[in-house]
Motif scaffolding. Structure first.
Motif, PDB file in Angstrom:
ATOM      1  N   GLN A  43       0.838  -1.200   0.000  1.00  0.00           N
ATOM      2  CA  GLN A  43       0.000   0.000   0.000  1.00  0.00           C
ATOM      3  C   GLN A  43       0.875   1.252   0.000  1.00  0.00           C
ATOM      4  O   GLN A  43       0.570   2.244  -0.673  1.00  0.00           O
ATOM      5  CB  GLN A  43      -0.923  -0.007   1.231  1.00  0.00           C
ATOM      6  N   GLN A  44       1.977   1.204   0.734  1.00  0.00           N
ATOM      7  CA  GLN A  44       2.849   2.375   0.872  1.00  0.00           C
ATOM      8  C   GLN A  44       3.848   2.510  -0.278  1.00  0.00           C
ATOM      9  O   GLN A  44       4.422   3.587  -0.463  1.00  0.00           O
ATOM     10  CB  GLN A  44       3.597   2.298   2.206  1.00  0.00           C
ATOM     11  N   ALA A  45       4.062   1.445  -1.041  1.00  0.00           N
ATOM     12  CA  ALA A  45       5.021   1.505  -2.158  1.00  0.00           C
ATOM     13  C   ALA A  45       4.477   2.406  -3.259  1.00  0.00           C
ATOM     14  O   ALA A  45       3.347   2.232  -3.724  1.00  0.00           O
ATOM     15  CB  ALA A  45       5.279   0.103  -2.689  1.00  0.00           C
ATOM     16  N   LYS A  46       5.274   3.364  -3.686  1.00  0.00           N
ATOM     17  CA  LYS A  46       4.829   4.341  -4.680  1.00  0.00           C
ATOM     18  C   LYS A  46       4.589   3.711  -6.044  1.00  0.00           C
ATOM     19  O   LYS A  46       3.761   4.180  -6.819  1.00  0.00           O
ATOM     20  CB  LYS A  46       5.857   5.463  -4.792  1.00  0.00           C
ATOM     21  N   SER A  47       5.329   2.648  -6.361  1.00  0.00           N
ATOM     22  CA  SER A  47       5.239   2.034  -7.690  1.00  0.00           C
ATOM     23  C   SER A  47       3.998   1.165  -7.868  1.00  0.00           C
ATOM     24  O   SER A  47       3.600   0.857  -8.992  1.00  0.00           O
ATOM     25  CB  SER A  47       6.480   1.179  -7.952  1.00  0.00           C
ATOM     26  N   VAL A  48       3.385   0.752  -6.762  1.00  0.00           N
ATOM     27  CA  VAL A  48       2.271  -0.199  -6.809  1.00  0.00           C
ATOM     28  C   VAL A  48       0.942   0.553  -6.887  1.00  0.00           C
ATOM     29  O   VAL A  48       0.656   1.421  -6.062  1.00  0.00           O
ATOM     30  CB  VAL A  48       2.289  -1.127  -5.575  1.00  0.00           C
ATOM     31  N   THR A  49       0.147   0.181  -7.880  1.00  0.00           N
ATOM     32  CA  THR A  49      -1.153   0.832  -8.050  1.00  0.00           C
ATOM     33  C   THR A  49      -2.325  -0.105  -7.759  1.00  0.00           C
ATOM     34  O   THR A  49      -3.452   0.355  -7.586  1.00  0.00           O
ATOM     35  CB  THR A  49      -1.310   1.382  -9.470  1.00  0.00           C
ATOM     36  N   ALA A  50      -2.073  -1.412  -7.720  1.00  0.00           N
ATOM     37  CA  ALA A  50      -3.150  -2.365  -7.462  1.00  0.00           C
ATOM     38  C   ALA A  50      -2.584  -3.599  -6.775  1.00  0.00           C
ATOM     39  O   ALA A  50      -1.470  -4.039  -7.066  1.00  0.00           O
ATOM     40  CB  ALA A  50      -3.843  -2.758  -8.756  1.00  0.00           C
ATOM     41  N   ILE A  51      -3.367  -4.152  -5.840  1.00  0.00           N
ATOM     42  CA  ILE A  51      -2.960  -5.337  -5.087  1.00  0.00           C
ATOM     43  C   ILE A  51      -4.042  -6.400  -5.241  1.00  0.00           C
ATOM     44  O   ILE A  51      -5.236  -6.124  -5.083  1.00  0.00           O
ATOM     45  CB  ILE A  51      -2.770  -5.012  -3.595  1.00  0.00           C
TER      46      ILE A  51
END
Length: 243
Positions: A43-51
């Motif tokens: 959630q905090q990683a800037k590169s990740v947009t969807a989990i």
């Protein structure tokens, strides 16, 4: 950068010696479930947009409620996992493909992570995503502390000693260009071939594809046995004291 994360959290935790009905992803570390720490990092990683999370059917409502209460806005779907870890990852890939058809956009990279590795850090996730985009594939790892030996032809005796300087202990999240990961899983499905991690699929079906090494520390442990719990508590205390 647009990276999607797959979190495989369907393991039954045989080596954790759990009581009936328990799940190792829901064991408490520092007052939060293991999987809570894992999701929070992505959630905090800037590169990740969807989990996307694959878990046991009975855990789906619990994880969805946790996400809502914790403000995990990047979580797009919690789906039922498969018989093996590889099946669970592929279930998430199919969910991602469904989202891609709806939105018309695809992620640059897909990161695949073990739900029972709660201490990966957001900045490490971002670097793995960046290297995955640059090289096509990236795997985090660290150097073994112990000497490693082959088992000999007689399984009760050692064979050869491996050169430790050329060995690495592989971790997750493992990052890949989205098309590469999808093709590797689809080919594995066609051949009925299973591996213990996603990089092994890429190595088998795309041997010309280099896999970039990203060396990490020793904090990114996988919760596997009861002895890992006090170690995890100590790591959590160290991490939080440094924030």
């Amino acid at each position: 950068m647009n990276s999607f994360a797959i979190i495989a959290a369907s393991g039954i935790g045989k080596r954790m010696q759990l009581k009936e009905g328990q799940s190792k992803q829901l064991l408490s570390i520092g007052g939060y479930p293991v999987i809570h720490h894992t999701i929070r990092a992505f959630q905090q990683a800037k590169s990740v947009t969807a989990i996307y999370i694959a878990t046991k059917e009975e855990n789906i409502p619990t994880l969805e409620e946790m996400a809502a209460k914790s403000g995990f806005t990047k979580l797009k779907a919690v789906i039922e996992g498969g018989k093996e870890r590889q099946d669970s990852v592929y279930n998430c890939i199919k969910a991602i493909e469904g989202q891609m058809r709806t939105s018309g956009t695809a992620p640059d990279t897909i990161l695949v992570h073990d739900g029972a590795r709660p201490f990966i850090q957001p900045e490490e996730i971002d670097e793995i995503a960046r290297l995955s985009m640059q090289y096509g594939a990236c795997v985090p790892a660290n150097r073994p502390k112990d000497t490693i030996k082959y088992i000999g032809t007689d399984p009760e005796f050692f064979g050869a000693t491996l050169e430790r300087s050329r060995l690495l202990q592989v971790q997750t999240p493992q990052g890949f260009s989205s098309s590469l990961l999808v093709q590797a899983h689809e080919q594995a499905l066609l051949e009925g071939w299973y591996a213990t991690d996603d990089a092994a699929l890429v190595e088998r079906f795309f041997p010309e594809q280099p896999v970039k090494i990203f060396e990490t520390g020793y904090h990114n442990i996988k919760i596997t046995t009861p002895e890992d719990i006090p170690v995890a508590e100590a790591i959590y205390s160290q991490i939080t004291s440094g924030r």
